[in-house]
Write a protein that holds these residues in place. Sequence first.
Motif, PDB file in Angstrom:
ATOM      1  N   LEU A 160      10.059  -2.354  -4.167  1.00 25.22           N
ATOM      2  CA  LEU A 160      10.174  -0.944  -3.373  1.00 25.22           C
ATOM      3  C   LEU A 160      11.375  -0.552  -2.623  1.00 25.22           C
ATOM      4  O   LEU A 160      11.758  -1.588  -1.970  1.00 25.22           O
ATOM      5  CB  LEU A 160       8.841  -0.742  -2.677  1.00 25.22           C
ATOM      6  CG  LEU A 160       8.556   0.554  -1.765  1.00 25.22           C
ATOM      7  CD1 LEU A 160       8.688   1.790  -2.869  1.00 25.22           C
ATOM      8  CD2 LEU A 160       7.539   0.476  -0.917  1.00 25.22           C
ATOM      9  N   ASP A 161      11.973   0.745  -2.788  1.00 21.74           N
ATOM     10  CA  ASP A 161      13.040   0.659  -2.133  1.00 21.74           C
ATOM     11  C   ASP A 161      12.981   2.078  -1.338  1.00 21.74           C
ATOM     12  O   ASP A 161      12.551   2.958  -2.162  1.00 21.74           O
ATOM     13  CB  ASP A 161      14.401   0.900  -2.992  1.00 21.74           C
ATOM     14  CG  ASP A 161      15.882   1.397  -2.255  1.00 21.74           C
ATOM     15  OD1 ASP A 161      16.124   0.529  -1.374  1.00 21.74           O
ATOM     16  OD2 ASP A 161      16.253   2.478  -2.517  1.00 21.74           O
ATOM     17  N   MET A 221       1.956   3.260   2.039  1.00 23.57           N
ATOM     18  CA  MET A 221       1.351   3.630   3.436  1.00 23.57           C
ATOM     19  C   MET A 221       2.248   3.227   4.482  1.00 23.57           C
ATOM     20  O   MET A 221       2.693   1.968   4.363  1.00 23.57           O
ATOM     21  CB  MET A 221       0.113   2.994   3.685  1.00 23.57           C
ATOM     22  CG  MET A 221      -0.784   3.139   2.641  1.00 23.57           C
ATOM     23  SD  MET A 221      -1.498   4.769   2.230  1.00 23.57           S
ATOM     24  CE  MET A 221      -2.678   5.019   3.793  1.00 23.57           C
ATOM     25  N   TYR A 222       2.566   4.061   5.453  1.00 27.19           N
ATOM     26  CA  TYR A 222       3.503   3.623   6.582  1.00 27.19           C
ATOM     27  C   TYR A 222       2.758   3.566   7.736  1.00 27.19           C
ATOM     28  O   TYR A 222       1.808   4.274   8.469  1.00 27.19           O
ATOM     29  CB  TYR A 222       4.509   4.629   6.636  1.00 27.19           C
ATOM     30  CG  TYR A 222       5.329   4.807   5.367  1.00 27.19           C
ATOM     31  CD1 TYR A 222       6.424   4.164   5.326  1.00 27.19           C
ATOM     32  CD2 TYR A 222       4.972   5.601   4.280  1.00 27.19           C
ATOM     33  CE1 TYR A 222       7.377   4.270   4.282  1.00 27.19           C
ATOM     34  CE2 TYR A 222       5.927   5.677   3.321  1.00 27.19           C
ATOM     35  CZ  TYR A 222       7.202   5.072   3.424  1.00 27.19           C
ATOM     36  OH  TYR A 222       7.761   5.269   2.072  1.00 27.19           O
ATOM     37  N   GLN A 227       3.695  -0.162   3.132  1.00 30.21           N
ATOM     38  CA  GLN A 227       2.914  -1.050   1.975  1.00 30.21           C
ATOM     39  C   GLN A 227       2.486  -0.227   0.939  1.00 30.21           C
ATOM     40  O   GLN A 227       2.068   0.996   0.953  1.00 30.21           O
ATOM     41  CB  GLN A 227       1.313  -1.335   3.022  1.00 30.21           C
ATOM     42  CG  GLN A 227       0.502  -2.376   1.976  1.00 30.21           C
ATOM     43  CD  GLN A 227      -0.758  -2.748   2.409  1.00 30.21           C
ATOM     44  OE1 GLN A 227      -1.666  -1.692   2.683  1.00 30.21           O
ATOM     45  NE2 GLN A 227      -0.950  -4.086   2.767  1.00 30.21           N
ATOM     46  N   LEU A 228       2.886  -0.712  -0.183  1.00 27.71           N
ATOM     47  CA  LEU A 228       2.638  -0.267  -1.697  1.00 27.71           C
ATOM     48  C   LEU A 228       1.116  -0.541  -2.013  1.00 27.71           C
ATOM     49  O   LEU A 228       0.878  -2.015  -2.142  1.00 27.71           O
ATOM     50  CB  LEU A 228       3.765  -0.371  -2.529  1.00 27.71           C
ATOM     51  CG  LEU A 228       3.146  -0.184  -4.104  1.00 27.71           C
ATOM     52  CD1 LEU A 228       3.501   1.334  -4.419  1.00 27.71           C
ATOM     53  CD2 LEU A 228       4.293  -0.782  -5.127  1.00 27.71           C
ATOM     54  N   PRO A 281      -6.452  -4.549  -8.147  1.00 31.92           N
ATOM     55  CA  PRO A 281      -5.906  -3.847  -7.285  1.00 31.92           C
ATOM     56  C   PRO A 281      -4.494  -4.875  -6.532  1.00 31.92           C
ATOM     57  O   PRO A 281      -4.415  -5.909  -6.528  1.00 31.92           O
ATOM     58  CB  PRO A 281      -6.925  -3.942  -6.017  1.00 31.92           C
ATOM     59  CG  PRO A 281      -7.616  -5.114  -6.426  1.00 31.92           C
ATOM     60  CD  PRO A 281      -7.751  -5.286  -7.809  1.00 31.92           C
ATOM     61  N   VAL A 282      -3.490  -3.850  -6.300  1.00 34.33           N
ATOM     62  CA  VAL A 282      -2.165  -4.630  -5.912  1.00 34.33           C
ATOM     63  C   VAL A 282      -1.870  -3.900  -4.695  1.00 34.33           C
ATOM     64  O   VAL A 282      -1.820  -2.720  -4.401  1.00 34.33           O
ATOM     65  CB  VAL A 282      -0.873  -4.112  -7.124  1.00 34.33           C
ATOM     66  CG1 VAL A 282       0.226  -4.901  -6.515  1.00 34.33           C
ATOM     67  CG2 VAL A 282      -1.340  -4.792  -8.326  1.00 34.33           C
ATOM     68  N   ALA A 283      -1.469  -4.759  -3.746  1.00 34.74           N
ATOM     69  CA  ALA A 283      -0.800  -4.203  -2.435  1.00 34.74           C
ATOM     70  C   ALA A 283       0.284  -5.327  -2.040  1.00 34.74           C
ATOM     71  O   ALA A 283       0.403  -6.440  -2.143  1.00 34.74           O
ATOM     72  CB  ALA A 283      -1.747  -4.369  -1.422  1.00 34.74           C
TER      73      ALA A 283
END
Length: 411
Positions: free
Chosen positions: A288-289, A323-324, A380-381, A395-397
Motif C-alpha cells: 500500500l502506497d 482505515m486511518y 490499515q488496509l 479476511p485480510v488486514a
Amino acid sequence: MATKKTIIAIILVVLFLINIIAAAFLFVDIQVLAFPKTTLRVDVIEINTDEIIIHHELQLYNPNSFEMILEDFRIVATTTEGGEVTNLTIDGGSISGQSHQNFTANDRIVLKGNLSGLLSSKVTGIVGINIFGIIKKTIPLEVTVLTSLKEALNKITIPDITIRAEFGNITRHAINLTTTIDVSNQNPFGMFIKNFILNVTTETGSNVGNFIISGAQIPAESSVTLHGYGSVIIEALNAKKLFVALHTDVGATIAGINKSLPVSAEIEITIPNLEEFVPPDKPLELSLDIDLSRARGGLNGNMTLEVINPTKIPFIATDLTVMYYRVKNNQKYFVAEGPLGSGELVPESTTYFHGEMMLYYSKLFNFSGKGFLPDAVFAQLRAKISLPGVTIYIPVAIGSYIDLHLLRPNQ
C-alpha cells in the motif's frame, strides 16, 4: 451196491429239496425286497479362476431286514450339450439291514467351454442280496440329479471399495477433484468392475459435479487402485458438506456364466479453506502506497494498492478499505477511511487498485488539550479475499505508520 444207490438217491433228494427251498426263499425275498432309498447331493464347494470343485455325496438307506450289497458304483456328470466333465468310481460294499451308508467324492471341473446350463450328475450301480452265500440276486440302480452352476455364483463376495478425494487446482468456474478408489477382491477367481459413476452433492442434495472412472479387471485375491479426475462447480465451496456417491457393477464370468451385482458407496469430503490453495512459497503480496499532500482543511491522500498474485487462482478482493487512525501515546483514534473498491486478482500477474481520502485537521489534531500534534498516523488496509461465486472468504488486514514529518507542501 444197493446201499450206495440209496445214499446217492437221498443226497439228490436233499439237494433237490434245498434248491426248492432256496428258490422259494428267493421268490419270497424278491417279492419282499425293498429298493434302497437313494439320495444324491451335488454341491459346488469352490470356484476359482481355473476350475470348479464339486462335492458328490451319495446317501443310501437299506429298509430291508437283511444285508444288501453294492457294486460298480459310478458318478458321471455331463453338460446339457453332452460333454462329460466328471467321471468318478465309488468303491462298493454292503449295507446292513435298516441302516445308512454314505459315499462321498470330490472332483474338479476344468473351466472350459460353456457351463451355463444344467449339470446332469448320474449315479449307476448294482444293489442286491446274497442268499445262503450261494444265490445272488442283483438289481441295477440309476439316479440322476440336475445341478445349476449358476447358483454357485451366488457365493460371490462383493469387493471392498474405499474412496478418497482431494481438491486440486481452481479455475474461474470450477475446482478440480482427484479421486482414488481402492478395490480388494477376496474371491478365488478374477472379477470385473464396470465404469464407476461418481456424483458430488451438497448436504441439501444439490448436484455440483459428476464424472466417470474407467473400470478394470481384478485378479483373484488381489487389489487394484484406480485414479479418476473430475471437477465440481466453484459454488460447491459454499456448501456446509460435500458427499461423493459412487455407483458401479462388479461381477465375474466363469465358463460362460455371467454374474454381476450393483455396488454403491459414499463418502463425505472436507471442504477446504481458501488458504490451502495458496502455496506457502508463493503467497499473495500486498503493498500500500499513500501519497499525502496539504489541502484545504486537511491532508489529501492518493492511495495505490499493489497486489501480486503468483498463483493460477483468480481470487476476488472485495471491500477494500484503508482505515486511518491518529496515534498518540500508543493509543489509536479513528480519523477517516478511504475505499479502494473491489476486483479480481489476476492470476500470475500484478493488479492495482486506486482511491482517495481526506484527513481533516479537526480529527487529526487534538485542539482540546495537551499533545496537539499526533505522534503518527496509522493506516490499515482491510479486505476480503474469496473466489468467484463463493461466499466464504479470507479476511485480510495489513497496516503501516505514516510519519507526519514527511508531509510535503502543495505544488
